[in-house]
Design an enzyme around this catalytic site. Structure first.
Site, mmCIF file in Angstrom:
data_model
loop_
_atom_site.group_PDB
_atom_site.id
_atom_site.type_symbol
_atom_site.label_atom_id
_atom_site.label_comp_id
_atom_site.label_asym_id
_atom_site.label_seq_id
_atom_site.Cartn_x
_atom_site.Cartn_y
_atom_site.Cartn_z
ATOM 1 N N ALA A 249 -58.827 75.040 23.359
ATOM 2 C CA ALA A 249 -59.034 76.437 22.942
ATOM 3 C C ALA A 249 -58.662 77.459 24.016
ATOM 4 O O ALA A 249 -58.294 78.583 23.704
ATOM 5 C CB ALA A 249 -60.496 76.624 22.528
ATOM 6 N N LYS B 235 -44.546 64.585 25.435
ATOM 7 C CA LYS B 235 -44.624 65.208 24.100
ATOM 8 C C LYS B 235 -44.025 64.279 23.040
ATOM 9 O O LYS B 235 -44.520 64.192 21.924
ATOM 10 C CB LYS B 235 -43.884 66.563 24.095
ATOM 11 C CG LYS B 235 -44.503 67.622 24.980
ATOM 12 C CD LYS B 235 -45.944 67.928 24.634
ATOM 13 C CE LYS B 235 -46.143 68.657 23.339
ATOM 14 N NZ LYS B 235 -47.591 68.883 23.062
ATOM 15 N N ARG C 81 -62.508 72.349 28.319
ATOM 16 C CA ARG C 81 -62.798 71.306 29.312
ATOM 17 C C ARG C 81 -64.000 71.613 30.180
ATOM 18 O O ARG C 81 -64.657 70.729 30.690
ATOM 19 C CB ARG C 81 -61.586 71.112 30.205
ATOM 20 C CG ARG C 81 -60.681 70.060 29.675
ATOM 21 C CD ARG C 81 -59.852 69.486 30.739
ATOM 22 N NE ARG C 81 -58.722 70.346 31.078
ATOM 23 C CZ ARG C 81 -57.773 69.952 31.889
ATOM 24 N NH1 ARG C 81 -57.838 68.770 32.448
ATOM 25 N NH2 ARG C 81 -56.753 70.749 32.163
ATOM 26 N N ILE D 27 -51.387 79.261 23.644
ATOM 27 C CA ILE D 27 -51.117 79.260 22.201
ATOM 28 C C ILE D 27 -52.433 79.187 21.420
ATOM 29 O O ILE D 27 -52.648 79.937 20.467
ATOM 30 C CB ILE D 27 -50.187 78.078 21.820
ATOM 31 C CG1 ILE D 27 -48.819 78.230 22.506
ATOM 32 C CG2 ILE D 27 -50.008 77.988 20.305
ATOM 33 C CD1 ILE D 27 -47.862 77.050 22.324
ATOM 34 N N SER E 208 -52.788 69.668 25.585
ATOM 35 C CA SER E 208 -51.862 68.741 26.236
ATOM 36 C C SER E 208 -51.390 69.432 27.500
ATOM 37 O O SER E 208 -51.181 70.646 27.482
ATOM 38 C CB SER E 208 -50.653 68.473 25.324
ATOM 39 O OG SER E 208 -50.034 67.261 25.640
HETATM 40 P P1 NAP Z 1 -51.610 75.886 28.171
HETATM 41 O O1 NAP Z 1 -51.984 77.308 28.162
HETATM 42 O O2 NAP Z 1 -51.422 75.207 29.483
HETATM 43 O O3 NAP Z 1 -52.666 75.090 27.295
HETATM 44 C C1 NAP Z 1 -52.852 73.709 27.420
HETATM 45 C C2 NAP Z 1 -54.242 73.410 26.920
HETATM 46 O O4 NAP Z 1 -54.455 71.983 27.015
HETATM 47 C C3 NAP Z 1 -55.333 74.067 27.773
HETATM 48 O O5 NAP Z 1 -56.368 74.486 26.943
HETATM 49 C C4 NAP Z 1 -55.801 72.916 28.662
HETATM 50 O O6 NAP Z 1 -57.142 73.061 29.097
HETATM 51 C C5 NAP Z 1 -55.681 71.768 27.681
HETATM 52 N N1 NAP Z 1 -55.696 70.491 28.390
HETATM 53 C C6 NAP Z 1 -54.810 70.028 29.286
HETATM 54 N N2 NAP Z 1 -55.219 68.811 29.739
HETATM 55 C C7 NAP Z 1 -56.378 68.528 29.088
HETATM 56 C C8 NAP Z 1 -57.308 67.440 29.114
HETATM 57 N N3 NAP Z 1 -57.130 66.374 29.907
HETATM 58 N N4 NAP Z 1 -58.398 67.489 28.302
HETATM 59 C C9 NAP Z 1 -58.619 68.555 27.498
HETATM 60 N N5 NAP Z 1 -57.788 69.619 27.441
HETATM 61 C C10 NAP Z 1 -56.696 69.597 28.222
HETATM 62 O O7 NAP Z 1 -50.241 75.654 27.393
HETATM 63 P P2 NAP Z 1 -49.751 76.145 25.960
HETATM 64 O O8 NAP Z 1 -48.406 76.706 26.151
HETATM 65 O O9 NAP Z 1 -50.766 76.913 25.244
HETATM 66 O O10 NAP Z 1 -49.549 74.721 25.312
HETATM 67 C C11 NAP Z 1 -50.276 74.302 24.181
HETATM 68 C C12 NAP Z 1 -49.471 73.238 23.495
HETATM 69 O O11 NAP Z 1 -48.210 73.778 23.098
HETATM 70 C C13 NAP Z 1 -49.148 72.033 24.377
HETATM 71 O O12 NAP Z 1 -49.281 70.880 23.576
HETATM 72 C C14 NAP Z 1 -47.689 72.253 24.770
HETATM 73 O O13 NAP Z 1 -47.039 71.049 25.031
HETATM 74 C C15 NAP Z 1 -47.159 72.926 23.512
HETATM 75 N N6 NAP Z 1 -45.952 73.735 23.677
HETATM 76 C C16 NAP Z 1 -45.945 74.813 24.523
HETATM 77 C C17 NAP Z 1 -44.792 75.580 24.639
HETATM 78 C C18 NAP Z 1 -44.712 76.794 25.532
HETATM 79 O O14 NAP Z 1 -43.606 77.267 25.821
HETATM 80 N N7 NAP Z 1 -45.818 77.360 25.957
HETATM 81 C C19 NAP Z 1 -43.635 75.237 23.897
HETATM 82 C C20 NAP Z 1 -43.692 74.129 23.044
HETATM 83 C C21 NAP Z 1 -44.854 73.393 22.934
HETATM 84 P P3 NAP Z 1 -57.504 73.825 30.493
HETATM 85 O O15 NAP Z 1 -57.456 75.288 30.166
HETATM 86 O O16 NAP Z 1 -58.859 73.343 30.799
HETATM 87 O O17 NAP Z 1 -56.478 73.406 31.494
#
Ligand code: NAP
Length: 358
Positions: free
Chosen positions: A12, A159, A36, A16, A83
């Site tokens: 959360a 991924k 977390r 995104i 992730s």
């Molecule tokens: P983000 O802000 O880094 O969010 C990642 C989230 O995953 C955070 O809430 C993080 O928690 C959580 N997380 C990571 N490791 C974890 C663990 N071991 N246990 C529980 N939670 C964990 O990145 P985002 O861009 O929003 O990415 C969200 C998703 O979109 C991911 O699956 C990413 O691969 C995908 N995605 C992102 C992009 C992009 O350009 N941003 C593009 C394509 C796909 P913490 O806050 O505690 O670290």
């Protein structure tokens, strides 16, 4: 309204996910988010309109399967975004692959155990489509990344493995719920929470003189609010199925630098030297070996090639429309400047001299 029951959104706190939660609350849905750390540490989520009444945060970690049980109780819809999104990690197996893969397995199994889940939407990525542009063709949902490994684009690898595992779970277990994946390109735009997302950080780096020149490279971009909306449409559209590539449009690095120059950021140390020709590409390819491993691989597999994504499926089946890429990027930059993550050249120089004096 497709359900009175809470939606569960994993990760959360993420860039995104926080937009997904904001939009779900605005639509009047109840939301259960997993985080977390201590759930009391997420004021930026609890202060969203509607959160006091309709948002509950619970602790869960991708590496502890049992932690998801309470969050999924009674839920009909689960959006799995959590992730790690990081490039250049020391131990890719531990830092990227384990949480992505074990976390996805945990989410799928817990969803089945809950017994009430009807649909899981997984945030996958274009990283699961390909890790290498091919100028001769358009990539679609039919494509799978078959080349990444622990040493070649480990984030892409994590991924791909996670999305594959989710589809294999559905085929093998027939769990009584369906799976949809959203495969976004580079997600930009303003953030709700603190910190800078990896994609916005790349734009910040371009504006802070990190890149030696303009490279022959392009990217697909999509706004974070559109990405969030795509996840919700995937939940709300009963006939939705399969994977959905999610990209609003393409931008070459030259166009990105031009946009920033023309939008009031000319005084930032934007790359000036045009290295998009054959000699520049050869020079940057040679220089890539001096970069951290994953940045080096990225340069060598992307430079001199052009990526294209076919996004007609998401437009037709989910009736998605997208904000222009330029607008999303400029709003991301404005947000980073306002929050102090992207310092103007004057403030940056002041900060550097203050650090030197200390
Ligand atoms: P983000 O802000 O880094 O969010 C990642 C989230 O995953 C955070 O809430 C993080 O928690 C959580 N997380 C990571 N490791 C974890 C663990 N071991 N246990 C529980 N939670 C964990 O990145 P985002 O861009 O929003 O990415 C969200 C998703 O979109 C991911 O699956 C990413 O691969 C995908 N995605 C992102 C992009 C992009 O350009 N941003 C593009 C394509 C796909 P913490 O806050 O505690 O670290």
């Amino acid at each position: 309204m497709i359900t009175e029951k809470p939606f569960c959104v994993t990760g959360a706190s993420g860039f995104i996910a926080s937009h997904i939660i904001s939009q779900l609350l605005a639509k009047g849905y109840r939301v259960r988010g997993t985080v977390r750390k201590n759930p009391r540490q997420y004021d930026f989520l609890m202060n969203l309109p509607g959160a006091a009444r309709n948002l509950e945060l619970l602790e869960a970690d991708l590496l502890r399967k049992e932690s998801f049980g309470p969050a999924f109780r009674e839920c009909e819809y689960v959006i799995h975004t959590a992730s790690p999104y990081k490039i250049n990690v020391k131990n890719p197996a531990k830092e990227l692959v384990a949480p992505a893969l074990e976390g996805t397995a945990a989410v799928m199994e817990t969803a089945r155990e809950a017994g009430t889940v009807r649909r899981v939407v997984l945030t996958s990525s274009v990283a699961a489509i390909t890790d290498e542009p091919d100028s001769t063709r358009v990539f679609t949902e039919r494509d799978w990344n078959t080349r990444s490994s622990l040493v070649r684009h480990p984030y892409h690898y994590s991924k791909t493995l996670a999305e594959k595992a989710a589809w294999e779970f559905i085929a093998r277990e027939k769990p009584g719920f369906d799976l949809i994946t959203i495969n976004p390109a580079m997600v930009t735009g303003p953030s709700i929470g603190p910190g800078i997302n990896t994609t916005n950080a790349m734009i910040r780096d371009i504006m802070q003189g990190v890149y030696p020149g303009i490279m022959d490279m392009n990217w697909g971009f999509v706004d974070v609010r559109d990405t969030a909306r795509a996840h919700i449409l995937a939940m709300e559209t009963r006939e939705a199925s399969g994977r959905y590539l999610c990209s609003a449009g393409l931008m070459h690095m030259r166009e990105l630098v031009e946009l920033l120059n023309l939008s009031g950021y000319r005084n930032y140390p934007l790359p000036k030297q045009d290295l998009t020709g054959k000699i520049g590409t050869a020079l940057l390819t040679a220089l890539s070996w001096t970069q951290p491993r994953d940045t080096g691989t990225y340069i060598r597999t992307h430079i001199g090639r052009s990526i294209r994504y076919g996004c007609s499926k998401i437009k037709q089946e989910l009736a998605m429309s997208f904000m222009p890429v330029m607008q999303s990027i400029l709003e991301a930059v404005d947000d980073m400047v306002r929050k102090g993550y992207l310092l103007s050249p004057e403030n940056r120089n002041r900060q550097i001299s203050a650090e030197k004096k200390r």
